[in-house]
Motif scaffolding. Structure first.
Motif, PDB file in Angstrom:
ATOM      1  N   ILE A  41       0.872  -1.167   0.000  1.00 46.69           N
ATOM      2  CA  ILE A  41       0.000   0.000   0.000  1.00 46.69           C
ATOM      3  C   ILE A  41       0.914   1.223   0.000  1.00 46.69           C
ATOM      4  O   ILE A  41       1.663   1.448   0.959  1.00 46.69           O
ATOM      5  CB  ILE A  41      -0.930   0.022   1.229  1.00 46.69           C
ATOM      6  N   VAL A  42       0.883   1.980  -1.101  1.00 48.63           N
ATOM      7  CA  VAL A  42       1.690   3.187  -1.227  1.00 48.63           C
ATOM      8  C   VAL A  42       0.871   4.329  -0.633  1.00 48.63           C
ATOM      9  O   VAL A  42      -0.252   4.601  -1.085  1.00 48.63           O
ATOM     10  CB  VAL A  42       2.056   3.479  -2.695  1.00 48.63           C
ATOM     11  N   LEU A  43       1.425   4.977   0.378  1.00 43.31           N
ATOM     12  CA  LEU A  43       0.688   6.021   1.077  1.00 43.31           C
ATOM     13  C   LEU A  43       0.609   7.293   0.234  1.00 43.31           C
ATOM     14  O   LEU A  43       1.498   7.560  -0.579  1.00 43.31           O
ATOM     15  CB  LEU A  43       1.351   6.303   2.425  1.00 43.31           C
ATOM     16  N   PRO A  44      -0.444   8.080   0.425  1.00 43.23           N
ATOM     17  CA  PRO A  44      -0.603   9.289  -0.389  1.00 43.23           C
ATOM     18  C   PRO A  44       0.498  10.304  -0.096  1.00 43.23           C
ATOM     19  O   PRO A  44       0.956  10.430   1.030  1.00 43.23           O
ATOM     20  CB  PRO A  44      -1.975   9.820   0.027  1.00 43.23           C
ATOM     21  N   SER A  45       0.895  11.016  -1.147  1.00 39.79           N
ATOM     22  CA  SER A  45       1.950  12.014  -0.996  1.00 39.79           C
ATOM     23  C   SER A  45       1.396  13.408  -0.683  1.00 39.79           C
ATOM     24  O   SER A  45       2.150  14.313  -0.374  1.00 39.79           O
ATOM     25  CB  SER A  45       2.803  12.069  -2.267  1.00 39.79           C
TER      26      SER A  45
END
Length: 132
Positions: A41-45
């Motif tokens: 899960i790539v966290l929001p930037s």
């Protein structure tokens, strides 16, 4: 198990992840990410974005690293280099992987039988380094 990710403020996301492996976290440059046995899960930037889920159903993820514009996935019995278009490199191990480290260029892997492997990660290749 349920994983809850909260962004400072009012945003929150909930995911169901396999519970047989611990949830782990990584950060590389501007990319923060979480992985469990079968997904990243790539966290929001930024606050208006949502996390990006990258499923992985091949085998359990042990350690995940950012590798250039892609991912280096150290799995239970293999290691995979994944780019935007999918998998671009793969190696398999004889035993189950116990641990791995990556300095951005060289990945070192140790299995449960204490065998150690080193690979150079260059573009689309995983090249084993054989010590003489």
């Amino acid at each position: 198990m349920e994983l809850s990710i909260s962004l400072i403020g009012s945003r929150e996301w909930r995911y169901v992840v396999p519970g047989w492996r611990d949830v782990s976290f990584g950060i590389s440059g501007q990319t923060a990410y979480v992985w469990a046995a079968r997904s990243i899960i790539v966290l929001p930037s930024h606050e208006d974005a949502n996390p990006k889920v990258i499923p992985f159903d091949e085998e359990d993820l042990i350690v995940v690293f950012v590798a250039g514009a892609g991912w280096l996935l150290v799995c239970e019995t293999s290691m995979r280099l994944v780019g935007a278009g999918g998998e671009i490199g793969q190696v398999h191990f004889r035993e189950v992987v116990e641990q791995a480290s990556f300095d951005g260029h060289i990945v070192s892997v140790k299995d449960v039988g204490s065998a150690e492997y080193r690979f150079e990660v260059s573009g689309t290749n995983l090249v084993e380094i054989i010590d003489s």
